[in-house]
Design a protein around this motif. Structure first.
Motif, PDB file in Angstrom:
ATOM      1  N   VAL A  44       0.742  -1.358  -0.248  1.00  0.00           N
ATOM      2  CA  VAL A  44       0.161  -0.169  -0.256  1.00  0.00           C
ATOM      3  C   VAL A  44       0.762   1.403  -0.069  1.00  0.00           C
ATOM      4  CG1 VAL A  44      -1.613   1.259   1.425  1.00  0.00           C
ATOM      5  CG2 VAL A  44      -1.895  -1.179   1.199  1.00  0.00           C
ATOM      6  N   ASN A  45       0.582   2.179  -0.876  1.00  0.00           N
ATOM      7  CA  ASN A  45       1.319   3.272  -0.955  1.00  0.00           C
ATOM      8  C   ASN A  45       0.264   4.330  -0.215  1.00  0.00           C
ATOM      9  OD1 ASN A  45       2.363   5.942  -1.310  1.00  0.00           O
ATOM     10  ND2 ASN A  45       3.037   5.483  -3.628  1.00  0.00           N
ATOM     11  N   ALA A  46       0.685   4.883   0.793  1.00  0.00           N
ATOM     12  CA  ALA A  46      -0.268   5.882   1.677  1.00  0.00           C
ATOM     13  C   ALA A  46      -0.435   7.009   1.008  1.00  0.00           C
ATOM     14  CB  ALA A  46       0.544   5.959   3.199  1.00  0.00           C
ATOM     15  N   VAL A  47       0.371   7.712   0.461  1.00  0.00           N
ATOM     16  CA  VAL A  47       0.128   9.049  -0.288  1.00  0.00           C
ATOM     17  C   VAL A  47      -0.887   8.900  -1.507  1.00  0.00           C
ATOM     18  CG1 VAL A  47       1.219  10.774  -1.693  1.00  0.00           C
ATOM     19  CG2 VAL A  47       2.558   9.711   0.204  1.00  0.00           C
ATOM     20  N   ASP A  48      -0.564   7.683  -2.282  1.00  0.00           N
ATOM     21  CA  ASP A  48      -1.823   7.269  -3.228  1.00  0.00           C
ATOM     22  C   ASP A  48      -2.878   7.171  -2.856  1.00  0.00           C
ATOM     23  OD1 ASP A  48       0.063   7.534  -5.296  1.00  0.00           O
ATOM     24  OD2 ASP A  48      -0.074   5.252  -5.485  1.00  0.00           O
ATOM     25  N   GLU A  49      -3.251   6.587  -1.586  1.00  0.00           N
ATOM     26  CA  GLU A  49      -4.621   6.123  -0.697  1.00  0.00           C
ATOM     27  C   GLU A  49      -5.019   7.477  -0.189  1.00  0.00           C
ATOM     28  OE1 GLU A  49      -6.096   3.447  -1.215  1.00  0.00           O
ATOM     29  OE2 GLU A  49      -3.993   2.795  -2.050  1.00  0.00           O
ATOM     30  N   MET A  50      -4.263   8.613   0.459  1.00  0.00           N
ATOM     31  CA  MET A  50      -4.942   9.767   0.720  1.00  0.00           C
ATOM     32  C   MET A  50      -5.356  10.444  -0.395  1.00  0.00           C
ATOM     33  SD  MET A  50      -4.496   9.574   3.937  1.00  0.00           S
ATOM     34  CE  MET A  50      -4.854  11.335   4.745  1.00  0.00           C
ATOM     35  N   VAL A  51      -4.629  10.478  -1.334  1.00  0.00           N
ATOM     36  CA  VAL A  51      -5.226  11.322  -2.626  1.00  0.00           C
ATOM     37  C   VAL A  51      -6.528  10.720  -3.105  1.00  0.00           C
ATOM     38  CG1 VAL A  51      -4.730  11.678  -5.138  1.00  0.00           C
ATOM     39  CG2 VAL A  51      -3.015  11.952  -3.573  1.00  0.00           C
TER      40      VAL A  51
END
Lengths: 140, 138
Positions: free
Chosen positions: B99-106
């Motif tokens: 999981v890429n946390a930045v991608d998920e926040m976006v």
């Protein structure tokens, strides 16, 4: 006699119907803002209204869309062509080839809501005018 | 009456966006999940939307939306050298989820904005319908 009072309401009723129709189309565009490959649609309101109310300009447009070749598919009633639905091009290139421009859709949505309310007000005012005209003079 | 259809269209979008938000929540919750004994770690999931045509009496279909599939990101998990960890493999590496946390926040912000937009569409449709109900009264 009575139909003369209501005949002029028909035009506004058609306009109100088309406004509701356009509102639905824009709602569809907004709903599909994240759908890959979705192409946004919108209505050419002026020509759709001309066609719906059957004014002179509308009838000539229907003549232009008639079938001139046996291979042509006739335009059926209620088809997208009748409403003057058009596809919008992407304003910015998009990796998922979705052409919904949220800014434009929101602007169209608000514009259409205001005009829907304006048409409603025209109808209400018309009804009130007719009721006033029917009142006896001493009730002024 | 086409205004009623707006509730179906915006409703389908709201439910799809909330499903997307649900997937984002799963991904964010598993951002630090370590691979189990089988060596397989949590894979980030992504939703794909698809237009669903809603038939109307007048023949012009309305464009609703639905989640067509939820796919797993097949990228390899994040590997961290931590020989002291009980989950470390023979080389001393621990495999976390991909999981890429930045991608998920976006993704989360985008889903939340789309959700709000569709709620706004429903509110406007409701206001217009209420005013239509009062036609001829004022």
């Amino acid at each position: 006699m009575l139909n003369r009072l209501t005949d002029s309401l028909d035009f506004q009723a058609q306009a109100l119907n088309l406004r509701a129709e356009r509102q639905r189309i824009i709602a569809g565009n907004i709903a599909n803002v994240d759908t890959p490959g979705f192409v946004a649609r919108d209505m050419d309101f002026a020509s759709a209204l001309r066609e719906a109310t059957g004014t002179a300009a509308g009838s000539s447009m229907m003549a232009g869309a008639s079938t001139t070749n046996p291979g042509h598919i006739p335009l059926s009633a209620g088809s997208a062509a009748e409403l003057g639905l058009k596809y919008s091009a992407a304003s910015q290139t998009n990796l998922d080839s979705n052409t919904v421009d949220m800014d434009r859709e929101r602007a169209s949505f608000v514009d259409n809501s205001v005009k829907y309310e304006a048409t409603l007000r025209f109808i209400n005012t018309h009804v009130r005018t007719m009721l006033d005209a029917m009142k006896p003079a001493n009730q002024g | 009456m086409s205004l009623f259809k707006i509730f179906d269209i915006a409703g389908s979008a709201v439910s799809s966006q909330s499903q997307r938000l649900n997937v984002v929540a799963s991904n964010l919750a598993n951002v630090d999940t370590v691979a189990g004994p089988d060596g397989k770690s949590y894979k980030a999931r992504q939703v794909t939307f698809e237009t669903v045509l809603m038939n109307t009496p007048d023949g012009v279909p309305g464009a609703g939306v639905k989640v067509s599939k939820i796919s797993e990101d097949q990228a390899p998990g994040r590997r961290v050298h931590d020989p002291a960890s009980p989950s470390a493999d023979a080389d001393g590496y621990v495999t976390y989820s991909n999981v890429n946390a930045v991608d998920e926040m976006v993704n989360m912000i985008s889903a939340s904005r789309s959700y709000q937009n569709n709620i706004e569409v429903m509110n406007t449709a409701k206001t217009l319908l209420m005013k239509t109900l009062q036609m001829g009264q004022g």
